[in-house]
Design a protein around this motif. Sequence first.
Motif, short mmCIF file in Angstrom:
data_model
loop_
_atom_site.label_atom_id
_atom_site.label_comp_id
_atom_site.label_asym_id
_atom_site.label_seq_id
_atom_site.Cartn_x
_atom_site.Cartn_y
_atom_site.Cartn_z
N GLN A 58 -0.09 47.63 -10.06
CA GLN A 58 -1.51 47.38 -10.30
C GLN A 58 -2.34 48.03 -9.19
O GLN A 58 -2.76 47.40 -8.22
N VAL A 59 -2.57 49.35 -9.34
CA VAL A 59 -3.39 50.06 -8.37
C VAL A 59 -4.34 51.00 -9.10
O VAL A 59 -4.07 51.44 -10.22
N ASP A 60 -5.45 51.27 -8.44
CA ASP A 60 -6.45 52.19 -8.99
C ASP A 60 -6.29 53.53 -8.29
O ASP A 60 -6.48 53.64 -7.08
N THR A 61 -5.95 54.56 -9.05
CA THR A 61 -5.77 55.90 -8.46
C THR A 61 -6.86 56.87 -8.88
O THR A 61 -6.71 58.08 -8.75
N ASP A 62 -7.96 56.34 -9.41
CA ASP A 62 -9.02 57.22 -9.91
C ASP A 62 -9.81 57.91 -8.79
O ASP A 62 -10.33 59.01 -8.98
N ASP A 63 -9.90 57.27 -7.64
CA ASP A 63 -10.73 57.84 -6.57
C ASP A 63 -9.99 57.75 -5.23
O ASP A 63 -10.43 57.08 -4.29
N LEU A 64 -8.87 58.41 -5.14
CA LEU A 64 -8.11 58.42 -3.89
C LEU A 64 -8.81 59.35 -2.91
O LEU A 64 -9.15 60.49 -3.24
N HIS A 65 -9.01 58.87 -1.68
CA HIS A 65 -9.76 59.68 -0.72
C HIS A 65 -9.50 59.16 0.70
O HIS A 65 -8.91 58.10 0.91
N ILE A 66 -9.98 59.93 1.65
CA ILE A 66 -9.95 59.57 3.07
C ILE A 66 -11.41 59.45 3.52
O ILE A 66 -12.26 60.27 3.15
N GLU A 67 -11.68 58.45 4.31
CA GLU A 67 -13.06 58.22 4.75
C GLU A 67 -13.12 58.12 6.27
O GLU A 67 -12.28 57.48 6.90
#
Length: 631
Positions: A58-67
């Motif tokens: 159960q993970v959301d991979t739509d907006d993977l990013h580094i901040e």
Amino acid sequence: MTAQVETFEFQAEVRQLLQLMIHSIYSNKDAFLRELVSNASDALDKLRLEAFRDKDLQVDTDDLHIELAVDKDARTLTVRDNGIGMTRDDVVRLIGTIAKSGTAEFLRQVRESQDAAGAQDLIGQFGVGFYASFMVADKVELVTRYAGEAEGTRWESGGEGTYTIEPVADAPQGTSVILHLKAADAEEQLTDYTTPWKLREIVKRYSDFITWPIRMETTKPAVDEDSEPTTEVETLNSMKALWARPQSEVTAEEYSEFYRHIANDWAEPLKTVQMSAEGTFEYQALLFIPSHAPLDLFMRDAHRGIQLYVKRVFIMDDCESLIPEYLRFVKGVVDAADLSLNVSRETLQQDRQIQLIRRRLVKKILSTVKDLRGADAEKYRTFWTEFGRAVKEGLVQDTDNRDAILEICSFDSTLDPEQPTSLRGYVERMKEGQQHIYYMTGDSRSVIENSPHLEAFRDKGYEVLVLTDPIDEMWVDAVPEYDGKQFQSIAKGQVDLDTEEDEERKAEYADFLTWMSESLKDAVKEVRLSKRLTTSPACVVGDSGDLAPNLEKMYRAMGHELPQVKRILELNPTHPLVAGLRAAHAERPEDESLAETASLLHDMAVLAEGGELADSARFIRLLAGRLERSL
């Protein structure tokens, strides 16, 4: 209820490493951000791969990013990702300790390094860049939650002897590293890492090729008195896959930074290799030959292989199916167009496309090294010094490419101790009528150069390859020839150096040789006259098909049960000791002390080649008795 905070002590090696970091062995402190961004990128790669593998995750991979986030007032810099995250055990294992082999050796080499550049090379070689945070921060916090778990973990340390860990109920998925930056020091000219322009500069220089967006919220000043400052989220990197760009559009610096990213190495690569294929199957590859060997090159648990991508999607690190073990030092990426995204390591071993890519990669690497030998002798010498031992393993493992491997090999020889030779060069220098490539294996050059086996070859001007690597004992038996010339050990079998046969002497020594063979039957297979000795009284040689002594020793050390390998004792009939022993036996055939002399002669021959005696105590006893009687 207050969460329980636990305090732990750093592993001793980590404490030493932190002190090295805090006292700045890096020549450029900006590198800390590259290390943290690289770790975050890896975490995003792993989450994407895990989501492919585990459909129930159960993970959301739509907006993977580094901040990147800064707080000028609090002087903090946060590097945050929404990647795979870490469990509590991961945090202890990966940050509280150094869970890699060779730690003591690594620290020793860092301490012995004479300059900062050498030390930073070692840091990159070992891959412990997270600790670089303490060059710019008085305190480091890490908040992380592993994908799919309900509870997170907070880790905190001031870089001294201890760190704390506590559970966190509301941690977001992924990892945040919060650096409490050191105060600006005019004398040391510490850069202010809370300024957006500086962070842009570092990301552009080191991490522009990262395939995930690196974002930072920035504030734009008001355009006039009636307007307010505005904030916007800026993407700092281009995210262009370096291997997909034309070579003409990529600078040498970009290649170097990409290599450092995937190899955890601070040094420049020795050679960059880019290739692609189109048609029935498509792939792109960007490979690097390092300029130095990693510390774990010959360790069993060493990582090896190429990063595998499918249509720009990271699939796995260390894809062993793409590269043979003897080229395990090669780093890089392969991006295949037609593989399944959920391909497994087991499937890859049988995949036809992967096998075709592997064959092409190997041929390209070997041809690149061959070209390097002709174009840049200094770089080739560096390559062979660092990786030659590993490459020679391919002579045993890779029969399909054996000829190509032989072409890039270098060997020490008796011609010039300072200048290794190629096999091509050796063959071109062979004496007229010479049919074999002569070699000798041994523990060291000095042992070989002082061996009795070399005497006649040296006197007649024959060049002999000096082979001292353990792998040499194995490949010489596996490789039959080079350029039509067979390899011949000067310590095995009969040698033909155009020495005139003395039939009269052979007949003269026949009875003596029979007696010697019988007297030493428990130790030797045969006693015969030698063509290879000029000054030594005797030497021991192997039969043509016998196991070499060093190889036999190696197998026994690994626990293999082997039958006793008896060797052949060769005598120099012109040596006074041998001639005198023959004369004494002819006069006193019943004299039992002569058998002791024969035994001493054999044992001296074994010692002369650096061998081990079966009964050293008996040898010392007999020798001491003879010396005593000579006084």
